[in-house]
Design a protein around this motif. Sequence first.
Motif, PDB file in Angstrom:
ATOM      1  N   GLY A 348       0.604  -1.213   0.034  1.00 49.37           N
ATOM      2  CA  GLY A 348      -0.031  -0.124  -0.146  1.00 49.37           C
ATOM      3  C   GLY A 348       0.789   1.204  -0.115  1.00 49.37           C
ATOM      4  N   LEU A 349       1.847   1.421   0.772  1.00 55.60           N
ATOM      5  CA  LEU A 349       2.812   2.369   0.709  1.00 55.60           C
ATOM      6  C   LEU A 349       3.732   2.662  -0.362  1.00 55.60           C
ATOM      7  CD1 LEU A 349       3.898   2.379   4.579  1.00 55.60           C
ATOM      8  CD2 LEU A 349       2.023   3.770   3.744  1.00 55.60           C
ATOM      9  N   THR A 350       4.211   1.512  -0.938  1.00 60.57           N
ATOM     10  CA  THR A 350       5.037   1.671  -2.274  1.00 60.57           C
ATOM     11  C   THR A 350       4.122   1.874  -3.506  1.00 60.57           C
ATOM     12  OG1 THR A 350       5.082  -0.663  -2.406  1.00 60.57           O
ATOM     13  CG2 THR A 350       6.837   0.492  -1.019  1.00 60.57           C
ATOM     14  N   ARG A 351       2.912   1.433  -3.378  1.00 57.39           N
ATOM     15  CA  ARG A 351       2.251   1.767  -4.509  1.00 57.39           C
ATOM     16  C   ARG A 351       1.028   2.614  -4.655  1.00 57.39           C
ATOM     17  NH1 ARG A 351       3.103  -1.856  -8.332  1.00 57.39           N
ATOM     18  NH2 ARG A 351       1.050  -1.903  -9.261  1.00 57.39           N
ATOM     19  N   GLY A 352       1.169   3.627  -3.629  1.00 53.63           N
ATOM     20  CA  GLY A 352       0.362   4.707  -3.539  1.00 53.63           C
ATOM     21  C   GLY A 352      -1.142   4.469  -3.234  1.00 53.63           C
ATOM     22  N   GLY A 353      -1.245   3.280  -2.320  1.00 54.07           N
ATOM     23  CA  GLY A 353      -2.753   2.797  -2.248  1.00 54.07           C
ATOM     24  C   GLY A 353      -3.183   3.530  -0.951  1.00 54.07           C
ATOM     25  N   PHE A 354      -2.364   3.888  -0.179  1.00 52.54           N
ATOM     26  CA  PHE A 354      -3.029   4.612   0.902  1.00 52.54           C
ATOM     27  C   PHE A 354      -1.622   5.567   1.684  1.00 52.54           C
ATOM     28  CE2 PHE A 354      -2.170   0.302   2.596  1.00 52.54           C
ATOM     29  CZ  PHE A 354      -1.144   0.365   3.158  1.00 52.54           C
ATOM     30  N   THR A 355      -1.656   6.507   2.667  1.00 48.86           N
ATOM     31  CA  THR A 355      -0.852   7.305   3.136  1.00 48.86           C
ATOM     32  C   THR A 355      -0.373   6.733   4.631  1.00 48.86           C
ATOM     33  OG1 THR A 355      -2.352   8.925   4.168  1.00 48.86           O
ATOM     34  CG2 THR A 355      -1.501   9.276   1.662  1.00 48.86           C
ATOM     35  N   GLN A 356       0.939   7.198   4.855  1.00 48.95           N
ATOM     36  CA  GLN A 356       1.220   6.723   6.415  1.00 48.95           C
ATOM     37  C   GLN A 356       0.008   7.409   7.492  1.00 48.95           C
ATOM     38  OE1 GLN A 356       5.004   7.792   7.666  1.00 48.95           O
ATOM     39  NE2 GLN A 356       6.011   7.081   5.952  1.00 48.95           N
ATOM     40  N   ASP A 357      -0.405   8.495   7.021  1.00 47.24           N
ATOM     41  CA  ASP A 357      -1.699   8.825   7.960  1.00 47.24           C
ATOM     42  C   ASP A 357      -3.021   7.992   7.937  1.00 47.24           C
ATOM     43  OD1 ASP A 357      -0.110  11.195   8.740  1.00 47.24           O
ATOM     44  OD2 ASP A 357      -1.217  12.532   7.537  1.00 47.24           O
ATOM     45  N   ASP A 358      -3.165   7.518   6.853  1.00 46.56           N
ATOM     46  CA  ASP A 358      -4.257   6.715   6.619  1.00 46.56           C
ATOM     47  C   ASP A 358      -4.010   5.318   7.460  1.00 46.56           C
ATOM     48  OD1 ASP A 358      -5.684   8.073   4.736  1.00 46.56           O
ATOM     49  OD2 ASP A 358      -4.701   7.188   2.877  1.00 46.56           O
TER      50      ASP A 358
END
Length: 393
Positions: A348-358
């Motif tokens: 998710g983090l490396t493929r833009g699926g969500f942010t660290q805040d999410d």
Amino acid sequence: MPFAASSGTRIYWKLEGADDRPALVLLNSIGTDMSLWDAAVPALLGSFRTLRIDTRGHGASDAPEGDYSLALLADDVTAAMAAAGIARAAIAGVSLGGMIAMELALRHPEQVSAISVICSSATMDKGVWRDRIVQVRAGGTAAIADGALQRFISPAFAAGQPAIAASLRRNLVAQAAQGYAGAGAAIRDMELIGRIGAIACPVLVVTGERDVSTPLAGHGENLLAAMPGAKHAHLDCAHLAPVEAPAALAGALRAFLAPGADTADAAETLFEAGLENRRRVLGDAWVDRSLANRTPFNTEFQAMITRIAWQEIWSRPGLDDRTRRLLVLAITASLGRWEEFRLHVRAGLTRGGFTQDDLKEVLMQTAIYAGVPAGNTAFAEAAAVMKEIDTAG
């Protein structure tokens, strides 16, 4: 770009697949182009050589002024087939494409081995189409775009896949007004219902459970009644079946056009569709490693989860990928499935699926509903993954 010449008009076509496969011509609906079939084609290429055509007035094909007819559009298809070196083929068409397929089977029976009429009809309200053509010629396709999109796809799919919905609308608005109006005239003026009983080739009628334009009632049932030998497939989708139910439609086409196909063929179609979702969510590198590490002991298990989890669940239209990713994180953290948790954090983090805040918000909520120890471990595991990502650059 390959073009065929037909009645002074350039018709754009695209041929894909192995030369030793039987030919399958794929026709678009009014207001779309050959990209309508993008999601379904990968599941068809194992069995067919596909020829996609931008209907006159659509996509990269020319959009001459004036009214078109189904006979003219059918002749365009045979011109593209000739240009692609295809003497005979099965024809699958959506909406207007299905009408063209029926006209082709009547006008050029020697070139048609079978037809699939998808979310289509042989009788439409002439007054509705007369008014729509007037609207488009006066205000362009933007004048009817919002209403068309509501007919194209179901509300649930539009909400779950906003990027696809936006692309469909954008492509419709970009279409030449004279092309849409010309094709609309072919629908307005068609005379099919009294003639299609003469179609001699095998016929598959595909209807959509959520199709409000050409539902089974009043449209699909009329086709089945007029062509008594026709087979019927009813899919869970709205009007644009190749967009909303690509794997199910591909499976129906394979079962109809390749009657010798066994259960393994159907399973392979679902596997390939699931593998596409798996690559989208987790990335090619991880999936390639997973496939390379298969053993005789776990191969069937890997195939099962690809067919069921990645195809059946991750392709459902009700939720977008971001929501599904975050649900997986919450569930795996709650159950302490840390290997799977780390996998989806990284993807998710490396493929833009969500942010660290999410991610943080999901873990905060997980700590309340699944317990602080679960939340504590989840934060530690996520932090370790983020450190690995940062170290790798």
